[in-house]
Every structure is written in C-alpha cells, then in structure tokens.
Write a protein that holds these residues in place. Structure first.
Motif, PDB file in Angstrom:
ATOM      1  N   TYR A  47      14.954  48.028   6.312  1.00  0.00           N
ATOM      2  CA  TYR A  47      16.120  47.468   6.981  1.00  0.00           C
ATOM      3  C   TYR A  47      16.735  48.486   7.941  1.00  0.00           C
ATOM      4  O   TYR A  47      17.133  48.151   9.060  1.00  0.00           O
ATOM      5  CB  TYR A  47      17.171  47.037   5.955  1.00  0.00           C
ATOM      6  N   THR A  63      14.001  40.392   7.498  1.00  0.00           N
ATOM      7  CA  THR A  63      14.365  39.735   6.245  1.00  0.00           C
ATOM      8  C   THR A  63      13.616  38.413   6.086  1.00  0.00           C
ATOM      9  O   THR A  63      13.058  38.115   5.022  1.00  0.00           O
ATOM     10  CB  THR A  63      15.874  39.482   6.188  1.00  0.00           C
ATOM     11  N   HIS A  92      20.905  41.301   2.208  1.00  0.00           N
ATOM     12  CA  HIS A  92      20.358  40.643   3.397  1.00  0.00           C
ATOM     13  C   HIS A  92      19.727  39.304   3.033  1.00  0.00           C
ATOM     14  O   HIS A  92      19.909  38.306   3.747  1.00  0.00           O
ATOM     15  CB  HIS A  92      19.335  41.559   4.074  1.00  0.00           C
TER      16      HIS A  92
END
Length: 261
Positions: A47, A63, A92
């Motif tokens: 991420y 994601t 997320h």
C-alpha cells in the motif's frame, strides 16, 4: 510621469507573489519535524509503495486487484465488481466493502473513489509524509498557489506595461518605459525558475527519499511479484486484458456497456 503609477502596481504584485512563492518553496524543501527513522525498501508494504508511485488512485487499484486475486472480489471487464467474501482484512479492504450496495455489487469507479478518499489512505499519506517519503500535502498546495500567484503577477506586469504605454509618458521614451517594466518581469520569471528547480526532485506523491525506495523495490521484486509490479507500475503491469480493462474503468470514469452512468 503618470506611467510610474502603473510601474508601482506591477512591482507590488510581483514582490508580494514572489515572497509567497519563495516561502512556500522553502517550507516544501524542509525535512518534516520529528521524521521517523529512515526506511529500507524491504520495509515498504505494498500500500505504501502504491501511494508513493501513484497516489490514492493507485492504492485503490492495488486493493481491488489484491482482493480479486484472493478470490474475495470479482472484477468483471464490464466495469462491475461483486463481493465474494464480505470480511475486510485491513482498513483499505473495509473501505472497498463499505462502498458496495446491499446487493453486493458496485461499479469499479465508485469503489476506486471510496478507497482513494477513505480514512485509510489519508492515514497512509500522513504516515509517509511524517517519515519524509512523501511531500506534505500543505507544502505542495502552498507551492502551487505561489506559482499561480507569480504567473498572475507576471500577467499584471504585462497589462500595466501596456497601460503605461497608452498613458502620457511625460517625455520618457518607449524604450525607457519598457526597460523599467522589464525588471519586475525578470524577477517574476526568475522566481518561477527557482521554484521549478527547488521542487523538481519531488514527484506529486513521493519525495526523493521515497523515489529511491521505489526504484530499489522495483529492481528487486517487481519482476517476479505481480502485485508489487502493479503497485509500482500501475494497471499496465496487469497481464490479464479483462482484469486490466476492469481496473481501468475507474480511471476513465466510464463503464463499458452501461448507459446512464
């Protein structure tokens, strides 16, 4: 000598805007107070790498792609997503699942927007900014506003020069008038050049330190790890054409084969 009044207005605009720009550029160049210990590229999670490489939108793509590959989300080439596993494993993923309607289906653009604007991405950006890997949002905003102010002041100088030439010059030649107006014009152009040089090492999302980590990560892991490649390079690194088309629906903001969206 009525034209001198126009010259004073031009100087006032340039000096004020250049001061704002130089202050903003100075703040952007300063390391964050209380920055964390330096990262090594192997400490970046995907991420974080996605944010540094492409910002909130890249985090959203990663994601969705990760959940699809784990068979917890189905991404169709038509631009729609379907929930297969309603349990989010991190913040997320919970942002993604929270954007679905009660029927468990949603257009990909809506999901991308929800994740990109979610609290998880904001917290991620703040953490990277505090570590010195991403430029602070307020610093980037300040530089942008300063640049726009100097550009507007430069146009003001040109407008004032035109007005001065149209006004009575009191015996001053056109060359003299234009020479005086050339000074604030050069100051404005110089400030723009300095700001470009000072902020050039920064991308929109990653500071020079963040870019170095991304380059190291790409060299070591992107070739053999599809998710790492997608985090660093974006949707163009996705090998499957239908999956790539599904993710790119969010970038275009249009869903193929659907009307009224």
């Amino acid at each position: 000598m009525f034209w001198v009044l126009f010259l004073l207005v031009a100087w006032a605009g340039v000096l004020t805007s250049c001061t704002l720009l130089l202050r903003a550029a100075s703040r952007a160049a300063e390391p964050p107070a209380g920055a964390a210990a330096p990262y090594h590229h192997h400490e970046l999670n995907l991420y974080e790498a996605a944010y540094l490489a492409g910002g909130p939108g890249r985090v959203a793509d990663l994601t969705l792609l990760s959940m699809h590959r784990q068979r917890r989300l189905l991404l169709a080439h038509t631009g729609w997503a379907t929930v297969l596993d309603p349990v989010g494993r991190d913040a997320h993923e919970r942002s993604v699942l929270g954007a679905f309607g009660p029927d468990g289906q949603s257009p990909v653009p809506d999901l991308r927007s929800a994740v990109a604007a979610g609290d998880a991405v904001r917290a991620l950006a703040e953490r990277l900014g505090e570590a010195g890997l991403a430029p602070p949002a307020d610093a980037a905003l300040g530089v942008g506003e300063g640049v726009r102010a100097v550009r507007a002041a430069t146009l003001l100088v040109l407008a004032m020069a035109g007005a001065a030439l149209a006004a009575p010059t009191g015996g001053s030649t056109t060359t003299i008038v234009l020479g005086w107006f050339a000074l604030p014009l050069l100051l404005g152009a110089g400030c723009l050049a300095i700001a470009r040089f000072e902020t050039h090492p920064y991308s929109r999302w990653a500071s020079p330190a963040g870019q170095r980590l991304l380059h190291a990560l790409e060299r070591e892991r992107a070739a053999g790890e599809p998710l790492t490649a997608a985090a660093v390079r974006g949707t163009r690194a996705v090998a499957e054409p239908e999956l790539r088309a599904a993710l790119r629906c969010g970038n275009r903001g249009r869903i193929p084969g659907q009307r009224g969206h």
